[in-house]
Design an enzyme around this catalytic site. Sequence first.
Site, PDB file in Angstrom:
ATOM      1  N   GLU A  45       0.832  -1.206   0.000  1.00 35.29           N
ATOM      2  CA  GLU A  45       0.000   0.000   0.000  1.00 35.29           C
ATOM      3  C   GLU A  45       0.867   1.256   0.000  1.00 35.29           C
ATOM      4  O   GLU A  45       0.580   2.233  -0.692  1.00 35.29           O
ATOM      5  CB  GLU A  45      -0.928  -0.012   1.214  1.00 35.29           C
ATOM      6  CG  GLU A  45      -1.892   1.161   1.295  1.00 35.29           C
ATOM      7  CD  GLU A  45      -1.330   2.328   2.072  1.00 35.29           C
ATOM      8  OE1 GLU A  45      -1.659   3.485   1.749  1.00 35.29           O
ATOM      9  OE2 GLU A  45      -0.545   2.068   3.001  1.00 35.29           O
ATOM     10  N   ASP A  49       0.566   3.753  -3.198  1.00 34.77           N
ATOM     11  CA  ASP A  49       0.159   5.144  -3.014  1.00 34.77           C
ATOM     12  C   ASP A  49       1.026   6.063  -3.873  1.00 34.77           C
ATOM     13  O   ASP A  49       0.517   6.996  -4.521  1.00 34.77           O
ATOM     14  CB  ASP A  49       0.276   5.516  -1.536  1.00 34.77           C
ATOM     15  CG  ASP A  49      -0.025   6.981  -1.279  1.00 34.77           C
ATOM     16  OD1 ASP A  49      -1.181   7.388  -1.453  1.00 34.77           O
ATOM     17  OD2 ASP A  49       0.910   7.721  -0.903  1.00 34.77           O
ATOM     18  N   ASP A 118      -6.922   1.225   1.011  1.00 34.16           N
ATOM     19  CA  ASP A 118      -5.563   0.694   1.155  1.00 34.16           C
ATOM     20  C   ASP A 118      -5.339  -0.508   0.250  1.00 34.16           C
ATOM     21  O   ASP A 118      -4.272  -0.663  -0.354  1.00 34.16           O
ATOM     22  CB  ASP A 118      -5.307   0.298   2.608  1.00 34.16           C
ATOM     23  CG  ASP A 118      -5.147   1.493   3.537  1.00 34.16           C
ATOM     24  OD1 ASP A 118      -5.065   2.631   3.029  1.00 34.16           O
ATOM     25  OD2 ASP A 118      -5.108   1.288   4.762  1.00 34.16           O
ATOM     26  N   GLU A 121      -4.740   0.565  -3.379  1.00 35.66           N
ATOM     27  CA  GLU A 121      -3.376   1.066  -3.572  1.00 35.66           C
ATOM     28  C   GLU A 121      -2.367  -0.069  -3.519  1.00 35.66           C
ATOM     29  O   GLU A 121      -1.385  -0.085  -4.284  1.00 35.66           O
ATOM     30  CB  GLU A 121      -3.059   2.126  -2.526  1.00 35.66           C
ATOM     31  CG  GLU A 121      -3.832   3.423  -2.742  1.00 35.66           C
ATOM     32  CD  GLU A 121      -3.506   4.490  -1.727  1.00 35.66           C
ATOM     33  OE1 GLU A 121      -3.745   5.677  -2.029  1.00 35.66           O
ATOM     34  OE2 GLU A 121      -3.026   4.155  -0.625  1.00 35.66           O
TER      35      GLU A 121
END
Length: 238
Positions: A45, A49, A118, A121
């Site tokens: 994650e 991101d 989350d 990502e």
Amino acid sequence: MSEALADWVERSFGVRPADIAPFVRALTHSSHADGQHGDSYERLEFLGDRVLGLAMAEWLWETFPDEPEGLLSKRFNALVTGAVCADVARSIDAERHVRLGKQAQGDGAQHSDNVLGDVLEALLGAVYRTAGFDAARAAVRLLWADRLHAEARAPQHPKSALQEWAAANRRAVPAYAIVQRQGPGHAPRFTVRVSVGKDSVEAEGSSKQDAETSAARTLLEQLEEQAAANGAKKRRRP
């Protein structure tokens, strides 16, 4: 399971994974991984991101060549929020594939914006690690295709809009305060109060940022309605 999951990844992200393990990890909550961060989605994650951020920034830069940095930033911030990522995750039915511990599943964590955002990502991080940035960029453009042009004008973030309204009307700077935090760690609920002078409202959200955004939007609507009503009263006076 691996073949079915690989089929889902290919349908959702446009890439057939040669190695399914990173995608299994991207769908695994820490409650299922017995607290071992290397076996949960958290590291992926973190990576995903940044992958999403670069892919989105590049896409906006190419798509809106006449817009200055400030407007591009507004578009960017509106498109990469946790709530939007969670909506994207729901659009590909990621909830069915999230791996949770019994308690977290019983609490409905698979429906949480925090968890789903989350996970989305993390899945992008897995695409990047297994297929490279070109594949990750293509996945972002596939998944966000209907959202990029949703607004002809760059959206104004409610917190920024409220601050600008307060400054333009010579009011106090908006102040935010957490009123309450409740719920389990994987699915918290925040209640936040925003005040502009004597006017204030409270709102809830699955994160402090979401609660602040909702509160700012509500208070701005309230203040604009008050201003419109006051203006109407003045116009009716003889």
